[in-house]
Design an enzyme around this catalytic site. Sequence first.
Site, PDB file in Angstrom:
ATOM      1  N   HIS A   4      66.463  88.700 145.368  1.00 57.88           N
ATOM      2  CA  HIS A   4      66.472  87.324 144.852  1.00 57.88           C
ATOM      3  C   HIS A   4      65.553  86.479 145.727  1.00 57.88           C
ATOM      4  O   HIS A   4      65.478  86.679 146.941  1.00 57.88           O
ATOM      5  CB  HIS A   4      67.905  86.769 144.864  1.00 57.88           C
ATOM      6  CG  HIS A   4      67.995  85.465 144.130  1.00 57.88           C
ATOM      7  ND1 HIS A   4      67.582  84.284 144.699  1.00 57.88           N
ATOM      8  CD2 HIS A   4      68.409  85.165 142.874  1.00 57.88           C
ATOM      9  CE1 HIS A   4      67.747  83.301 143.808  1.00 57.88           C
ATOM     10  NE2 HIS A   4      68.253  83.816 142.698  1.00 57.88           N
ATOM     11  N   GLY A  36      72.166  81.203 137.173  1.00 59.13           N
ATOM     12  CA  GLY A  36      72.790  80.696 138.392  1.00 59.13           C
ATOM     13  C   GLY A  36      73.827  79.630 138.060  1.00 59.13           C
ATOM     14  O   GLY A  36      74.957  79.923 137.668  1.00 59.13           O
ATOM     15  N   GLY A  37      73.423  78.377 138.184  1.00 55.77           N
ATOM     16  CA  GLY A  37      74.346  77.240 138.034  1.00 55.77           C
ATOM     17  C   GLY A  37      75.214  77.308 136.781  1.00 55.77           C
ATOM     18  O   GLY A  37      76.417  77.029 136.838  1.00 55.77           O
ATOM     19  N   SER A  53      67.059  78.153 135.542  1.00 59.44           N
ATOM     20  CA  SER A  53      67.474  77.013 134.719  1.00 59.44           C
ATOM     21  C   SER A  53      67.811  77.385 133.281  1.00 59.44           C
ATOM     22  O   SER A  53      67.547  76.614 132.361  1.00 59.44           O
ATOM     23  CB  SER A  53      66.426  75.896 134.781  1.00 59.44           C
ATOM     24  OG  SER A  53      66.302  75.417 136.118  1.00 59.44           O
ATOM     25  N   GLY A  86      67.207  76.489 139.743  1.00 66.38           N
ATOM     26  CA  GLY A  86      68.012  75.334 140.155  1.00 66.38           C
ATOM     27  C   GLY A  86      67.301  74.000 140.006  1.00 66.38           C
ATOM     28  O   GLY A  86      67.751  72.997 140.550  1.00 66.38           O
ATOM     29  N   ASN A  90      74.963  84.710 138.484  1.00 65.99           N
ATOM     30  CA  ASN A  90      74.846  84.781 139.949  1.00 65.99           C
ATOM     31  C   ASN A  90      75.525  83.537 140.522  1.00 65.99           C
ATOM     32  O   ASN A  90      74.991  82.432 140.390  1.00 65.99           O
ATOM     33  CB  ASN A  90      73.351  84.815 140.312  1.00 65.99           C
ATOM     34  CG  ASN A  90      73.104  84.698 141.810  1.00 65.99           C
ATOM     35  OD1 ASN A  90      74.026  84.797 142.612  1.00 65.99           O
ATOM     36  ND2 ASN A  90      71.844  84.487 142.175  1.00 65.99           N
ATOM     37  N   TRP A  91      76.698  83.742 141.090  1.00 68.72           N
ATOM     38  CA  TRP A  91      77.440  82.586 141.627  1.00 68.72           C
ATOM     39  C   TRP A  91      76.883  82.102 142.962  1.00 68.72           C
ATOM     40  O   TRP A  91      77.302  81.069 143.472  1.00 68.72           O
ATOM     41  CB  TRP A  91      78.934  82.948 141.779  1.00 68.72           C
ATOM     42  CG  TRP A  91      79.714  82.839 140.492  1.00 68.72           C
ATOM     43  CD1 TRP A  91      79.195  82.730 139.219  1.00 68.72           C
ATOM     44  CD2 TRP A  91      81.149  82.798 140.351  1.00 68.72           C
ATOM     45  NE1 TRP A  91      80.220  82.636 138.306  1.00 68.72           N
ATOM     46  CE2 TRP A  91      81.425  82.677 138.967  1.00 68.72           C
ATOM     47  CE3 TRP A  91      82.204  82.862 141.251  1.00 68.72           C
ATOM     48  CZ2 TRP A  91      82.734  82.607 138.468  1.00 68.72           C
ATOM     49  CZ3 TRP A  91      83.511  82.801 140.749  1.00 68.72           C
ATOM     50  CH2 TRP A  91      83.768  82.667 139.374  1.00 68.72           C
ATOM     51  N   LYS A  92      75.963  82.849 143.555  1.00 65.98           N
ATOM     52  CA  LYS A  92      75.400  82.470 144.865  1.00 65.98           C
ATOM     53  C   LYS A  92      76.556  82.182 145.840  1.00 65.98           C
ATOM     54  O   LYS A  92      77.595  82.824 145.754  1.00 65.98           O
ATOM     55  CB  LYS A  92      74.436  81.290 144.711  1.00 65.98           C
ATOM     56  CG  LYS A  92      73.385  81.567 143.626  1.00 65.98           C
ATOM     57  CD  LYS A  92      72.262  80.587 143.591  1.00 65.98           C
ATOM     58  CE  LYS A  92      71.282  80.989 142.488  1.00 65.98           C
ATOM     59  NZ  LYS A  92      70.112  80.136 142.409  1.00 65.98           N
ATOM     60  N   GLU A 102      62.200  85.713 137.694  1.00 63.59           N
ATOM     61  CA  GLU A 102      62.697  84.388 138.038  1.00 63.59           C
ATOM     62  C   GLU A 102      61.607  83.601 138.764  1.00 63.59           C
ATOM     63  O   GLU A 102      61.413  83.758 139.975  1.00 63.59           O
ATOM     64  CB  GLU A 102      63.908  84.501 138.969  1.00 63.59           C
ATOM     65  CG  GLU A 102      65.065  85.258 138.359  1.00 63.59           C
ATOM     66  CD  GLU A 102      66.392  84.846 138.997  1.00 63.59           C
ATOM     67  OE1 GLU A 102      67.259  84.378 138.270  1.00 63.59           O
ATOM     68  OE2 GLU A 102      66.517  84.960 140.228  1.00 63.59           O
ATOM     69  N   GLU A 153      65.852  83.656 146.927  1.00 62.77           N
ATOM     70  CA  GLU A 153      66.534  82.998 148.051  1.00 62.77           C
ATOM     71  C   GLU A 153      66.713  83.961 149.214  1.00 62.77           C
ATOM     72  O   GLU A 153      66.664  83.563 150.379  1.00 62.77           O
ATOM     73  CB  GLU A 153      67.866  82.402 147.564  1.00 62.77           C
ATOM     74  CG  GLU A 153      67.616  81.178 146.667  1.00 62.77           C
ATOM     75  CD  GLU A 153      68.719  80.856 145.677  1.00 62.77           C
ATOM     76  OE1 GLU A 153      69.829  81.403 145.795  1.00 62.77           O
ATOM     77  OE2 GLU A 153      68.452  80.054 144.767  1.00 62.77           O
TER      78      GLU A 153
END
Length: 248
Positions: free
Chosen positions: A93, A229-230, A208, A169, A9-11, A163, A95
Site C-alpha cells: 500500500h 478505504g474510508g 476515493s 483519502g 481497508n480499515w487502515k 491506487e 502508505e
Amino acid sequence: MARKVAAGNWKMHGTESDLAQVDALAEAIAAARCDVVLCPPTTLIARMSARAGLMDLHVGAQTCHPATSGAHTGDVSATMLADAGATHVIVGHSERRADHGETNEDVAAQATAAVEAGLIAIICVGETEAERDAGVTLNVVASQLAGSVPTGALPAQIIVAYEPVWAIGTGRTPTLEQIAEVHDHIRSELAARRGSAADSIPLLYGGSVKPANAAEIFAVSNVDGALVGGASLKAADFGPIIKALSAE
Ligand code: PGA
C-alpha cells in the site's frame, strides 16, 4: 475472466465496537455476487473472523513481514495472519511504501511470503501526483508491477490494486478514461509475462471510491472491483459498494 472483489481497508481504524459493522453487512454479503474482503487492523483479525461466523466474508491483513518467524520486534508474519483467520493480505500500500520505506523488492518478498502461507496477496501500485503530471504514470505502474508481483505466484493467489496516491483519502478520482488506460495497461503488462492466465487476476481500483461513484468505476474496462478505504468503515457505505459491484 477474473473474480470480482470488493475489498475494504480499515487502515488504523477500529476497535471492538466497530465489529458491529460486520453484522450490518450481513445482508449485502449474503446477496453479493463478488468476493467481499475486509482488512481491519491486526488486533481485530481474529475477532472479525469469529464475528463473521458462517458469513461469506473474507478477512485480510494490511501488511506482513517477509519472514515466517524471527527476531523482528513488532512485526507479524503471514503464517501468523493465516493462523488468526486471515485469507488475504494487502502488500505495498502506498502508505506502507511512504511511511515505512517499503521498496518493490520488499513488497515482492511480502507477497511471496503471503502466498507461501496460503494467503491471497493484494498487491498495490499507483503513481504520485507529480508522476502523473510528468506523464510517467504508465511507466511507474509497469515498473512497480515488474518489481512487486512475484513471478512464481499463480493468478489465483494474487490480486492487483491500482491506487493513484493522489486519489487516496482526497475525494479526488481519476477520470474513467484515465482509470481504463491504467487498468488496460496493467492487464497487458501481466499478459506479457503470463499470457492469457493474466485474465483471471482481479484488478481493483482504489482511491476515493464511494457509493456515489462505484457503479461508474465498476463499468470501466478491466476494473474487477475496488479497494476501499474510508467508505469501508461503515456498512452504510460499503454495503452499497458491494451491491454496485454485484450488479455489474
Ligand atoms: P480511500 O482509500 O478509499 O479512503 O481513498 C483507499 C485506500 O487507501 O485503499
